[in-house]
Design a protein around this motif. Structure first.
Motif, PDB file in Angstrom:
ATOM      1  N   GLY A 149       1.422  -1.201  -0.403  1.00  0.00           N
ATOM      2  CA  GLY A 149      -0.368  -0.498  -0.204  1.00  0.00           C
ATOM      3  C   GLY A 149       0.572   1.521  -0.270  1.00  0.00           C
ATOM      4  O   GLY A 149       0.722   2.024  -0.942  1.00  0.00           O
ATOM      5  N   ALA A 150       2.050   1.201   0.474  1.00  0.00           N
ATOM      6  CA  ALA A 150       3.305   1.992   0.360  1.00  0.00           C
ATOM      7  C   ALA A 150       3.331   2.566  -1.006  1.00  0.00           C
ATOM      8  O   ALA A 150       3.841   3.312  -1.364  1.00  0.00           O
ATOM      9  CB  ALA A 150       3.713   1.862   2.082  1.00  0.00           C
ATOM     10  N   ILE A 151       3.755   0.885  -1.428  1.00  0.00           N
ATOM     11  CA  ILE A 151       4.504   1.656  -2.582  1.00  0.00           C
ATOM     12  C   ILE A 151       3.794   2.188  -3.854  1.00  0.00           C
ATOM     13  O   ILE A 151       3.696   3.030  -4.649  1.00  0.00           O
ATOM     14  CB  ILE A 151       5.055   0.433  -2.999  1.00  0.00           C
ATOM     15  CG1 ILE A 151       6.723  -0.683  -2.295  1.00  0.00           C
ATOM     16  CG2 ILE A 151       5.434  -0.007  -4.734  1.00  0.00           C
ATOM     17  CD1 ILE A 151       7.021  -1.573  -3.028  1.00  0.00           C
ATOM     18  N   TYR A 152       2.378   1.962  -3.625  1.00  0.00           N
ATOM     19  CA  TYR A 152       1.192   1.686  -4.115  1.00  0.00           C
ATOM     20  C   TYR A 152       0.967   3.438  -4.206  1.00  0.00           C
ATOM     21  O   TYR A 152       1.344   4.501  -5.536  1.00  0.00           O
ATOM     22  CB  TYR A 152      -0.150   1.462  -3.968  1.00  0.00           C
ATOM     23  CG  TYR A 152      -1.461   2.679  -4.424  1.00  0.00           C
ATOM     24  CD1 TYR A 152      -1.694   1.951  -5.778  1.00  0.00           C
ATOM     25  CD2 TYR A 152      -1.764   3.513  -3.823  1.00  0.00           C
ATOM     26  CE1 TYR A 152      -2.594   3.022  -5.923  1.00  0.00           C
ATOM     27  CE2 TYR A 152      -3.037   4.279  -4.232  1.00  0.00           C
ATOM     28  CZ  TYR A 152      -3.087   3.534  -6.076  1.00  0.00           C
ATOM     29  OH  TYR A 152      -4.587   4.886  -6.401  1.00  0.00           O
ATOM     30  N   ALA A 153       1.157   4.022  -3.197  1.00  0.00           N
ATOM     31  CA  ALA A 153       1.523   5.769  -2.588  1.00  0.00           C
ATOM     32  C   ALA A 153       2.522   6.471  -3.786  1.00  0.00           C
ATOM     33  O   ALA A 153       2.664   7.438  -4.069  1.00  0.00           O
ATOM     34  CB  ALA A 153       1.047   5.679  -1.119  1.00  0.00           C
ATOM     35  N   MET A 154       3.568   5.279  -3.157  1.00  0.00           N
ATOM     36  CA  MET A 154       4.767   6.369  -4.461  1.00  0.00           C
ATOM     37  C   MET A 154       4.981   6.411  -5.292  1.00  0.00           C
ATOM     38  O   MET A 154       5.242   7.157  -5.786  1.00  0.00           O
ATOM     39  CB  MET A 154       5.836   5.467  -3.411  1.00  0.00           C
ATOM     40  CG  MET A 154       6.032   6.006  -2.533  1.00  0.00           C
ATOM     41  SD  MET A 154       8.439   5.298  -1.371  1.00  0.00           S
ATOM     42  CE  MET A 154       7.844   3.046  -2.084  1.00  0.00           C
ATOM     43  N   GLN A 155       4.629   5.308  -5.535  1.00  0.00           N
ATOM     44  CA  GLN A 155       4.042   4.877  -7.765  1.00  0.00           C
ATOM     45  C   GLN A 155       3.010   6.508  -8.141  1.00  0.00           C
ATOM     46  O   GLN A 155       3.300   7.040  -9.164  1.00  0.00           O
ATOM     47  CB  GLN A 155       3.607   3.876  -8.315  1.00  0.00           C
ATOM     48  CG  GLN A 155       4.788   2.697  -7.787  1.00  0.00           C
ATOM     49  CD  GLN A 155       4.720   1.615  -7.941  1.00  0.00           C
ATOM     50  OE1 GLN A 155       3.425   0.944  -8.623  1.00  0.00           O
ATOM     51  NE2 GLN A 155       5.698   0.381  -8.576  1.00  0.00           N
ATOM     52  N   GLU A 156       1.479   5.991  -7.513  1.00  0.00           N
ATOM     53  CA  GLU A 156       0.527   6.861  -7.853  1.00  0.00           C
ATOM     54  C   GLU A 156       0.949   8.334  -7.367  1.00  0.00           C
ATOM     55  O   GLU A 156       0.072   9.571  -8.342  1.00  0.00           O
ATOM     56  CB  GLU A 156      -0.597   5.825  -8.218  1.00  0.00           C
ATOM     57  CG  GLU A 156      -0.703   4.505  -7.986  1.00  0.00           C
ATOM     58  CD  GLU A 156      -0.718   4.460  -9.460  1.00  0.00           C
ATOM     59  OE1 GLU A 156      -1.016   5.809 -10.590  1.00  0.00           O
ATOM     60  OE2 GLU A 156      -0.210   3.997 -10.397  1.00  0.00           O
ATOM     61  N   GLN A 157       0.552   8.520  -6.546  1.00  0.00           N
ATOM     62  CA  GLN A 157       0.328   9.995  -5.798  1.00  0.00           C
ATOM     63  C   GLN A 157       2.257  10.509  -5.605  1.00  0.00           C
ATOM     64  O   GLN A 157       2.137  12.181  -5.849  1.00  0.00           O
ATOM     65  CB  GLN A 157       0.862   9.951  -4.426  1.00  0.00           C
ATOM     66  CG  GLN A 157      -1.431   8.742  -4.111  1.00  0.00           C
ATOM     67  CD  GLN A 157      -1.374   8.690  -3.066  1.00  0.00           C
ATOM     68  OE1 GLN A 157      -1.027   9.730  -1.492  1.00  0.00           O
ATOM     69  NE2 GLN A 157      -2.431   8.044  -2.565  1.00  0.00           N
ATOM     70  N   LEU A 158       3.159  10.035  -5.621  1.00  0.00           N
ATOM     71  CA  LEU A 158       4.392  11.069  -5.821  1.00  0.00           C
ATOM     72  C   LEU A 158       4.695  10.278  -7.056  1.00  0.00           C
ATOM     73  O   LEU A 158       6.342  11.037  -7.496  1.00  0.00           O
ATOM     74  CB  LEU A 158       5.272  10.303  -4.576  1.00  0.00           C
ATOM     75  CG  LEU A 158       4.791  10.363  -3.347  1.00  0.00           C
ATOM     76  CD1 LEU A 158       5.756   9.766  -1.819  1.00  0.00           C
ATOM     77  CD2 LEU A 158       3.783  12.146  -3.231  1.00  0.00           C
ATOM     78  N   ASN A 159       4.856   9.628  -8.129  1.00  0.00           N
ATOM     79  CA  ASN A 159       4.975   9.821  -9.073  1.00  0.00           C
ATOM     80  C   ASN A 159       6.833   8.851  -9.795  1.00  0.00           C
ATOM     81  O   ASN A 159       7.752  10.059 -10.343  1.00  0.00           O
ATOM     82  CB  ASN A 159       4.996  10.631  -9.887  1.00  0.00           C
ATOM     83  CG  ASN A 159       5.243  10.414 -11.193  1.00  0.00           C
ATOM     84  OD1 ASN A 159       4.875   9.672 -12.098  1.00  0.00           O
ATOM     85  ND2 ASN A 159       5.475  11.454 -12.118  1.00  0.00           N
ATOM     86  N   LEU A 160       7.051   8.511  -8.382  1.00  0.00           N
ATOM     87  CA  LEU A 160       7.999   7.751  -7.826  1.00  0.00           C
ATOM     88  C   LEU A 160       8.453   6.178  -8.944  1.00  0.00           C
ATOM     89  O   LEU A 160       7.573   5.703  -9.256  1.00  0.00           O
ATOM     90  CB  LEU A 160       8.447   6.856  -7.105  1.00  0.00           C
ATOM     91  CG  LEU A 160       8.790   8.659  -5.970  1.00  0.00           C
ATOM     92  CD1 LEU A 160       9.777   8.073  -4.524  1.00  0.00           C
ATOM     93  CD2 LEU A 160       9.647   9.903  -6.295  1.00  0.00           C
ATOM     94  N   SER A 161       9.372   5.930  -9.704  1.00  0.00           N
ATOM     95  CA  SER A 161       9.663   4.251  -9.928  1.00  0.00           C
ATOM     96  C   SER A 161       9.832   3.025  -9.873  1.00  0.00           C
ATOM     97  O   SER A 161       9.673   1.976  -9.910  1.00  0.00           O
ATOM     98  CB  SER A 161      10.510   4.380 -11.208  1.00  0.00           C
ATOM     99  OG  SER A 161      11.813   4.715 -10.896  1.00  0.00           O
ATOM    100  N   VAL A 162      10.320   3.709  -7.768  1.00  0.00           N
ATOM    101  CA  VAL A 162      10.134   2.620  -7.367  1.00  0.00           C
ATOM    102  C   VAL A 162       9.316   1.445  -7.520  1.00  0.00           C
ATOM    103  O   VAL A 162       8.332   1.320  -7.266  1.00  0.00           O
ATOM    104  CB  VAL A 162      10.760   2.900  -6.167  1.00  0.00           C
ATOM    105  CG1 VAL A 162      10.479   2.204  -4.608  1.00  0.00           C
ATOM    106  CG2 VAL A 162      11.102   4.247  -5.656  1.00  0.00           C
TER     107      VAL A 162
END
Length: 253
Positions: free
Chosen positions: A65-78
């Motif tokens: 759920g945290a990775i989702y937030a980084m990808q979708e909300q923060l636009n990170l490729s992590v």
């Protein structure tokens, strides 16, 4: 930017899938004021996990759920990749039990937000590199209420080799290759042509030729730039003339 009111905040939060992190950065971009955010947290409508990260009441916290937030909300490729993706998502693993941290991969220049490091830093290992293009050969994994981007089986294989032999033993990499029976050679072809790591490409071809699955014969090696000069994979190994690498015997490791 005009500030949203309480009613609009509720509608904004409905956009966030259940069991994912709500980041302060994303909420600010939606026009949410710090005062309204504080009110929601203070009244128990949002649960503050850490500075910059919230959870909707009734939802469950997880690293995905945290990775989702980084990808979708923060636009990170992590994303989860390498040996973790091979083991957990594609069930490609040898019979030697290892306890290791989840392997995350990101593009050079990206940083994990402080809240993620605080919540999950002890459980993950971040690999930052640009040896593969951002978003090339990615897959989606379904987590019920949301999806995250993870490495495809083929990209995860190259990511594993990027960590070989420093973090992944040569023997383990060889055993993984033995299990790579059903893959997409066209996907490997694209990845190998765009991969900038000479070591990864040479080691891939060396191991792929050794296990000699049918898909290896479908690769066009003339389009893969293997660079010049010798590359040392393992200290004290033997020189493989064809791929110009110094490498140990996998049967003796």
């Amino acid at each position: 930017m005009s500030l949203v009111n309480e009613t609009n905040l509720k509608s904004i939060l409905k956009k966030i899938p259940h069991n994912t992190i709500v980041t302060t950065n994303w909420l600010v971009k939606q026009g949410v004021s710090n005062q309204l955010l504080f009110k929601y947290a203070n009244n128990g409508w949002l649960k503050k996990l850490n500075s910059g990260a919230y959870l909707k009441i009734g939802d469950n916290e997880s690293i995905n759920g945290a990775i989702y937030a980084m990808q979708e909300q923060l636009n990170l490729s992590v994303h989860i990749g390498g040996i973790t993706a091979l083991n957990e998502y594609y069930s490609i693993m040898h019979n030697i039990p290892f306890e290791r941290k989840q392997q995350l991969f990101g593009i050079r220049g990206e940083k994990l937000p402080k809240w993620f490091n605080t919540l999950y830093g002890k459980d993950i290992e971040l690999n930052i590199s640009s040896f593969l293009p951002k978003n090339l050969s990615m897959a989606e994994q379904n987590h019920g209420d949301f999806k995250t981007k993870v490495s495809s089986l083929e990209r995860a294989t190259l990511e594993m080799l990027y960590q070989t032999p420093d973090k992944i033993t040569l023997n383990e990499a060889y055993q993984i290759f033995e299990l790579l029976i059903t893959v997409k050679p066209k996907e490997f072809q694209v990845l190998l042509e765009q991969c900038t790591s000479i070591k990864v490409k040479r080691l891939f071809l060396y191991l792929a030729e050794m296990v000699n699955h049918n898909w290896f014969k479908r690769l066009d090696l003339t389009k893969i730039d293997l660079g010049k000069g010798v590359r040392e994979i393992t200290k004290g190994g033997k020189h493989n003339k064809k791929y110009n690498i110094i490498i140990g015997d996998v049967t003796e490791i």
